[in-house]
Scaffold this motif. Sequence first.
Motif, PDB file in Angstrom:
ATOM      1  N   LEU A 117       0.826  -1.201   0.000  1.00 17.35           N
ATOM      2  CA  LEU A 117       0.000   0.000   0.000  1.00 17.35           C
ATOM      3  C   LEU A 117       0.867   1.261   0.000  1.00 17.35           C
ATOM      4  O   LEU A 117       0.537   2.255  -0.665  1.00 17.35           O
ATOM      5  N   TRP A 118       1.989   1.211   0.721  1.00 16.92           N
ATOM      6  CA  TRP A 118       2.900   2.364   0.783  1.00 16.92           C
ATOM      7  C   TRP A 118       3.509   2.655  -0.593  1.00 16.92           C
ATOM      8  O   TRP A 118       3.679   3.820  -0.967  1.00 16.92           O
ATOM      9  N   LYS A 119       3.818   1.620  -1.339  1.00 20.83           N
ATOM     10  CA  LYS A 119       4.418   1.813  -2.660  1.00 20.83           C
ATOM     11  C   LYS A 119       3.429   2.446  -3.639  1.00 20.83           C
ATOM     12  O   LYS A 119       3.832   3.158  -4.565  1.00 20.83           O
ATOM     13  N   VAL A 120       2.143   2.193  -3.417  1.00 18.32           N
ATOM     14  CA  VAL A 120       1.125   2.829  -4.252  1.00 18.32           C
ATOM     15  C   VAL A 120       0.970   4.294  -3.873  1.00 18.32           C
ATOM     16  O   VAL A 120       0.866   5.175  -4.732  1.00 18.32           O
ATOM     17  N   LYS A 121       0.971   4.569  -2.554  1.00 16.03           N
ATOM     18  CA  LYS A 121       0.853   5.945  -2.085  1.00 16.03           C
ATOM     19  C   LYS A 121       1.605   6.109  -0.776  1.00 16.03           C
ATOM     20  O   LYS A 121       1.285   5.456   0.212  1.00 16.03           O
ATOM     21  N   LEU A 149      -2.713   7.078   5.912  1.00 19.82           N
ATOM     22  CA  LEU A 149      -3.557   6.117   5.215  1.00 19.82           C
ATOM     23  C   LEU A 149      -3.316   4.700   5.731  1.00 19.82           C
ATOM     24  O   LEU A 149      -4.263   3.923   5.935  1.00 19.82           O
ATOM     25  N   ILE A 150      -2.042   4.368   5.966  1.00 16.63           N
ATOM     26  CA  ILE A 150      -1.715   3.055   6.541  1.00 16.63           C
ATOM     27  C   ILE A 150      -2.310   2.941   7.944  1.00 16.63           C
ATOM     28  O   ILE A 150      -2.810   1.885   8.350  1.00 16.63           O
ATOM     29  N   ILE A 197      -5.714   1.054  -2.764  1.00 18.72           N
ATOM     30  CA  ILE A 197      -5.493   2.198  -1.882  1.00 18.72           C
ATOM     31  C   ILE A 197      -6.771   3.030  -1.721  1.00 18.72           C
ATOM     32  O   ILE A 197      -6.957   3.743  -0.733  1.00 18.72           O
ATOM     33  N   ASN A 198      -7.688   2.934  -2.708  1.00 22.28           N
ATOM     34  CA  ASN A 198      -8.950   3.682  -2.651  1.00 22.28           C
ATOM     35  C   ASN A 198     -10.013   2.957  -1.824  1.00 22.28           C
ATOM     36  O   ASN A 198     -11.080   3.518  -1.567  1.00 22.28           O
TER      37      ASN A 198
END
Length: 443
Positions: free
Chosen positions: A73-77, A82-83, A136-137
């Motif tokens: 998820l971090w690599k996407v945003k 958010l995490i 991520i959404n």
Amino acid sequence: MQTKDRARSKWGTRSGETPTPNYFHNRDLEAAPAAGGKKPRAHLDRQAWLLLFVNGLFAAANALSGTFVNVYLWKVKNDFALIGWFAFSHQVTMAITFWLAGKWVKEGNKMNALRLGVAVSAVFYLLVLLLGRSAINWILLLGVVQGLASGFFWLAFNVVYFEITNRDNRDRFNGWAGLLGSGAGMIAPWVSGFVISRLPGTTGYRWIFAVSLGIFVLGVVASFFLKKRKVEGTYDWLHAFRILRRSEEAWRPVFAALFAQGVREGVFGFIIGLLIYIATQNEMNIGNFSLITSALALVSFMVAGRFVKPRTRKWAMLVGVVVMIAVILPFFWSVRYSTLLVFGIGTALFIPLYTIPMTSSVFDLIGRDEESAKQRVEYVVMREVGLNLGRMAGTLVFILVITLTHGSPTSINWLLLGIGSSPIAAWWFMRKHLVAGRGSHAS
């Protein structure tokens, strides 16, 4: 992510957490007497071995992919908050699921709750695969699904474990469960890191998530060979509220200690693996970190288990707490792989001194008499709700600080030190029960 906090042991320790994870350790009472009144034997029957197999599959699948979901998820945003919201939605859902599913587990078919937990875990990784980068959404939905999976599985597993073992074979079961869990924590993340680091983009993640999905499906199939358990009693929805309202009740300080324990688990359960990736930009280093710390945790739990006794619990736990806080201090010099490794090794070596007294004392209280054992479902729910309330509080503080400071390195260091110091509060609330051991009775 999988760190030493999540290393499973023969005492059921899972940090956590989310962490998190969760075995009864009650040497005082039999959940069910042996047939014909004969003395229970120390061997494990086929049902116990099958439960171990299902638990091993659950641990392996989570260790394989759970370590890297946050990094994915971090690599996407690149967004700490958010995490944090992903973890928070998981924790809230897990707490609610424990409370609501308690009625099903106590009055209905607890084996179906166990199967549902494994099946929903498979659904979680299927969703991640289908959503791809758009996951991520849907961060809150994914957290809810993962929370449902954890709540159903661990509530049912805890109760079935208590019923399927007796005081003569419980340590043997826990030993095998710890071996399987620690083995998964050592090997699975290393394999994942190796695969992910050698495939382009997110291809490796998708392969690993797909393998986890397959393992969970196998776990569902295996669970159908577990026999339906006997239903006993009626679920008391407000049991925890009534217990905690009594000013003289032994559970009040214990519940506060569980809350404090959860504060650390809620944040450290996802932030350490993420910091390793941010510092090194290499998933293989996360695998190496898990391999080293899980191996050390396995050995340290074995050693501590031989030497920590009821009479030494109080001071053993204090030593563990002090060292667990001290190993956070190197982050103020720099947050790089070497200082993270110092933190991981120090925690792996000393967390048993914190976890064993805490866990054993709480479970001694649950198994203090026959009436308490009959309400084992309600007490498991109360324990898990306390832990998850602490996890939620710690995660909310993390989100607030990250949002206000925009994730500055200094603020993160102070945040980790503050949240990482919460075990001292757990020790303070538990100190009398650590001395009293299983003699701590509610009034």
